[in-house]
Motif scaffolding. Structure first.
Motif, PDB file in Angstrom:
ATOM      1  N   SER A 220       0.744  -1.274   0.018  1.00 14.11           N
ATOM      2  CA  SER A 220       0.051  -0.016   0.069  1.00 14.11           C
ATOM      3  C   SER A 220       0.816   1.122   0.132  1.00 14.11           C
ATOM      4  CB  SER A 220      -1.012   0.052   1.280  1.00 14.11           C
ATOM      5  OG  SER A 220      -0.139  -0.045   2.422  1.00 14.11           O
ATOM      6  N   LYS A 221       2.166   1.050   0.459  1.00 12.24           N
ATOM      7  CA  LYS A 221       3.186   2.318   0.345  1.00 12.24           C
ATOM      8  C   LYS A 221       3.550   2.746  -0.712  1.00 12.24           C
ATOM      9  CE  LYS A 221       4.433   1.638   5.302  1.00 12.24           C
ATOM     10  NZ  LYS A 221       5.840   1.472   6.018  1.00 12.24           N
ATOM     11  N   LEU A 222       3.877   1.615  -1.709  1.00 13.71           N
ATOM     12  CA  LEU A 222       4.266   1.849  -3.003  1.00 13.71           C
ATOM     13  C   LEU A 222       3.131   1.658  -4.076  1.00 13.71           C
ATOM     14  CD1 LEU A 222       7.497  -0.377  -2.771  1.00 13.71           C
ATOM     15  CD2 LEU A 222       7.170   2.186  -2.447  1.00 13.71           C
TER      16      LEU A 222
ATOM     17  N   GLN B 166      -5.983  -1.527  -0.321  1.00 10.32           N
ATOM     18  CA  GLN B 166      -4.723  -1.745  -1.522  1.00 10.32           C
ATOM     19  C   GLN B 166      -4.808  -0.389  -2.120  1.00 10.32           C
ATOM     20  OE1 GLN B 166      -5.451  -5.462  -4.300  1.00 10.32           O
ATOM     21  NE2 GLN B 166      -7.353  -5.755  -3.004  1.00 10.32           N
ATOM     22  N   THR B 167      -3.673  -0.017  -2.861  1.00 11.56           N
ATOM     23  CA  THR B 167      -3.539   0.954  -3.872  1.00 11.56           C
ATOM     24  C   THR B 167      -2.730   0.729  -5.064  1.00 11.56           C
ATOM     25  OG1 THR B 167      -1.123   1.437  -2.728  1.00 11.56           O
ATOM     26  CG2 THR B 167      -3.126   2.318  -1.654  1.00 11.56           C
ATOM     27  N   PHE B 168      -2.969   1.666  -5.946  1.00  8.29           N
ATOM     28  CA  PHE B 168      -1.898   1.451  -7.168  1.00  8.29           C
ATOM     29  C   PHE B 168      -1.194   2.716  -7.474  1.00  8.29           C
ATOM     30  CE2 PHE B 168      -5.790   3.361  -8.476  1.00  8.29           C
ATOM     31  CZ  PHE B 168      -5.450   4.108  -9.753  1.00  8.29           C
ATOM     32  N   CYS B 169      -0.173   2.362  -8.469  1.00  5.27           N
ATOM     33  CA  CYS B 169       0.643   3.330  -8.649  1.00  5.27           C
ATOM     34  C   CYS B 169       0.106   3.968 -10.110  1.00  5.27           C
ATOM     35  CB  CYS B 169       1.962   3.192  -8.962  1.00  5.27           C
ATOM     36  SG  CYS B 169       3.160   4.512  -9.510  1.00  5.27           S
ATOM     37  N   ASP B 170      -0.606   5.335 -10.249  1.00  2.52           N
ATOM     38  CA  ASP B 170      -1.091   6.050 -11.347  1.00  2.52           C
ATOM     39  C   ASP B 170       0.004   6.729 -11.922  1.00  2.52           C
ATOM     40  OD1 ASP B 170      -2.988   6.456 -13.237  1.00  2.52           O
ATOM     41  OD2 ASP B 170      -3.903   8.092 -12.252  1.00  2.52           O
ATOM     42  N   HIS B 171       1.106   6.205 -12.297  1.00  4.10           N
ATOM     43  CA  HIS B 171       2.211   6.891 -13.012  1.00  4.10           C
ATOM     44  C   HIS B 171       2.965   6.029 -13.817  1.00  4.10           C
ATOM     45  CE1 HIS B 171       5.510   9.843 -13.106  1.00  4.10           C
ATOM     46  NE2 HIS B 171       6.427   8.908 -13.316  1.00  4.10           N
TER      47      HIS B 171
END
Length: 595
Positions: free
Chosen positions: A75-77, A454-459
């Motif tokens: 979740s941090k990355l 949960q997170t995701f990287c939008d880059h």
């Protein structure tokens, strides 16, 4: 790295196993506390304990589901962990699907087959015929089985209808162009049959959930706040015994005074004797109730339960206030989610008001999502939340009773619940718990139940095929439940929805009628909760039994153990089982007749 993932997933399953063992203890205490000791049956006790444990284990699989799918990402990355390849994620999801299908099927079989058979098995028992040897095991088994065949037919009909009934597909609505919604449309006929059967059971359970759980959730905190004993059970028993002896002595005096009189008692003495006889009946009931509340003639488990209740009695007021705040928090959370779904659902009634992502933040969901980052804190909170709903449901069933329209069929009371009533209550609890699974996952904490933390990287990734790197772009790390339309491809590579959310959403998308009923029933739940809560603010909750005058009189006498004042002294006497010695006559106004 793979070993690290194995350790983490194993730890999550170990915590779940511990919780299931705890649920077994809770179910055992519930059954033993409520059933009638003199009519206790080993088969009924076993079936009820196992059924309640299974249905609670089904609900408590949700945080395990969330923890397992969330363990594959950082979740941090905002990216998947090194060990979480797509094959590993698929294995986790497949294992969860097997456990879910097993538990859901088990709950359905217990509700529709095992519990009804146990009910008829108990009803078929003839004590006289068994003693004479005319009733054999085979005859009793066949007698129970022939009535259970009706439920077997219902099960077969449910699965056949679910196997052939057409599902919602080929929609012209643009909202159904979403890949997520198309993915939810069931293709497998066996899966479709189970989806239909459970959707129907959940919808039936929603009706019971609105009636029993809503009223019980409103009653539970208020009953704790308003009930605190002023008279301990040992003190009441001692005082009542003294008053009963005085009463009988006075009756003997009146009868002895007129022993030689051929005309019998005069009108004044006759009226006094009749009043003494009525008072004697009241005192005998009061003495018996006080003895029961002292634990006399009860099993070790019941005596221990009474001691625990007495020990924690001073905390009832604080516990009631705390539960009141929690129930208000649940009320607000359901209301916010309901408004959000009604206003912003991508397909409205066509998919049971499925929400692509939340527009309004609600408190309970936020708390669970934040605590989910440190397992098992969220699991403990979720366990307490489920027990709150379960306790509220029991209070609702005990207060409302098992009814058909206005007719009371069974009463659920501590130590006075018949085996038949306990089995029927178990069926009601099974249906309500299935509905509770929907309500918690879809209304109380939908964001937590779907993606957890949960997170995701939008880059954009540096090279094609690589994971995006947000180590220097923290602002591009977004929650999986807040996916913009242009970021769906990036989110799908990282975010894994929980199995239970996928299954429940599949029910509402494939069979929109169930979704519409289940969704709008939540507002009826809030309405019933609010109505009962307002009424009980001005009225002390109490059991009613219109079918039995004796039970009503027992309730009146039990009120002596639920009035206010002198709380801590009564609590200590209940714990020790001894009455403190006082100067002067004991009893005071406790000797007045209730007649």
């Amino acid at each position: 790295m793979a070993s690290q993932g194995l350790v983490q997933t194993t730890l999550i399953w170990v915590v779940y196993a511990i919780c299931v063992a705890l649920l077994l203890a809770i179910a055992s205490v519930f059954v033993y506390v409520y059933q009638t000791p003199r009519e206790r049956s080993a088969s009924i006790t076993t079936v009820c304990i196992f059924t309640i444990t299974a249905l609670l284990a089904t609900v408590l699989l949700l945080p395990v589901d969330v923890a397992l799918v969330s363990s594959t990402t950082s979740s941090k990355l905002g990216q998947r962990k090194d060990w979480a390849s797509q094959d590993e994620v698929d294995k986790i999801v497949y294992t969860l699907e097997i456990v879910y299908y097993f538990l859901y099927s088990l709950d359905a079989l217990l509700c529709l087959l095992v519990v009804p058979f146990t009910y008829f098995w108990y009803e078929e028992y003839d004590e006289v015929a068994a003693e004479e040897g005319t009733q054999t095991f085979a005859s009793r088994f066949w007698g129970a089985l022939k009535y259970t065949l009706v439920f077997v037919f219902i099960c077969i009909a449910l699965f056949l209808v679910g196997f052939f009934v057409p599902v919602a597909r080929n929609r012209k609505d643009s909202s159904f162009d979403l890949d997520y919604l198309r993915h939810l449309l069931a293709e497998n006929h066996g899966e479709r049959a189970l989806t239909f059967a459970l959707g129907l059971l959940i919808t039936i359970g929603i009706v019971l959930y609105v009636i029993y759980t809503a009223s019980g959730m409103a009653l539970l905190p208020l009953s704790l706040i308003k009930s605190a004993p002023s008279v301990s059970a040992p003190a009441l028993h001692q005082t009542t015994a003294s008053q009963l002896e005085e009463n009988r002595e006075r009756q003997r005096q009146l009868e002895g005074r007129n022993e030689g009189n051929p005309n019998g008692l005069n009108s004044k003495d006759r009226r006094e004797l009749e009043a003494l006889v009525r008072e004697e009946r009241t005192l005998v009931r009061r003495e018996r109730i006080a003895a029961e509340n002292s634990g006399e003639g009860r099993s070790f488990l019941m005596r221990a339960w009474l001691k625990i209740e007495a020990f924690f009695r001073p905390l009832k007021l604080l516990g009631g206030i705390f539960l009141l705040l929690v129930t208000i928090l649940v009320f607000v959370s359901i209301l916010i989610t309901g408004i959000d779904k009604a206003a912003h659902s991508v397909c409205k009634h066509h998919c049971g008001y499925l929400l692509a992502h939340a527009r309004i933040t609600q408190p309970l969901n936020w708390i669970l999502v934040k605590t989910a980052k440190v397992f098992p804190i969220d699991y403990i909170l979720f366990l307490l939340l489920v027990l709150l709903f379960f306790s509220g449901t029991i209070v609702g069933i005990a207060t409302v009773g098992i009814r058909f329209l206005w007719l009371t069929i069974f009463r659920i009371r501590k130590g006075h619940t018949s085996p038949q009533a306990l089995l029927v209550a178990t069926v009601l609890l099974t249906l309500i718990t299935l509905a509770l699974n929907y309500s918690i996952a879809m209304m109380v904490a939908p964001q937590y139940a779907t993606f957890g933390p949960q997170t995701f990287c939008d880059h954009p990734p540096r090279h094609p095929g690589e994971q995006p790197d947000c180590s220097h772009h923290k602002s591009d790390i977004k929650l999986c439940r807040e996916v913009p339309s242009h970021s769906q491809a990036a989110a799908q590579n990282v975010c894994t929805p929980s199995v239970v959310s996928t299954f429940l959403n599949r029910i509402t998308v494939n069979f929109p009628f169930f979704g519409v009923v289940d969704f709008w029933a939540q507002f009826f739940f809030l309405g019933v909760f609010l109505l009962v809560f307002i009424l009980m603010l001005f009225r002390t909750p109490k059991m009613q039994d219109e079918d039995s005058e004796e039970d009503a009189l027992e309730e009146e006498e039990e009120g002596l153990l639920a009035s206010t004042g002198r709380r801590f002294g009564a609590t200590w006497q209940d714990i020790t089982g001894r009455v403190a010695k006082r100067n002067g006559a004991a009893g005071g106004n406790g000797g007045e007749s209730q007649e």
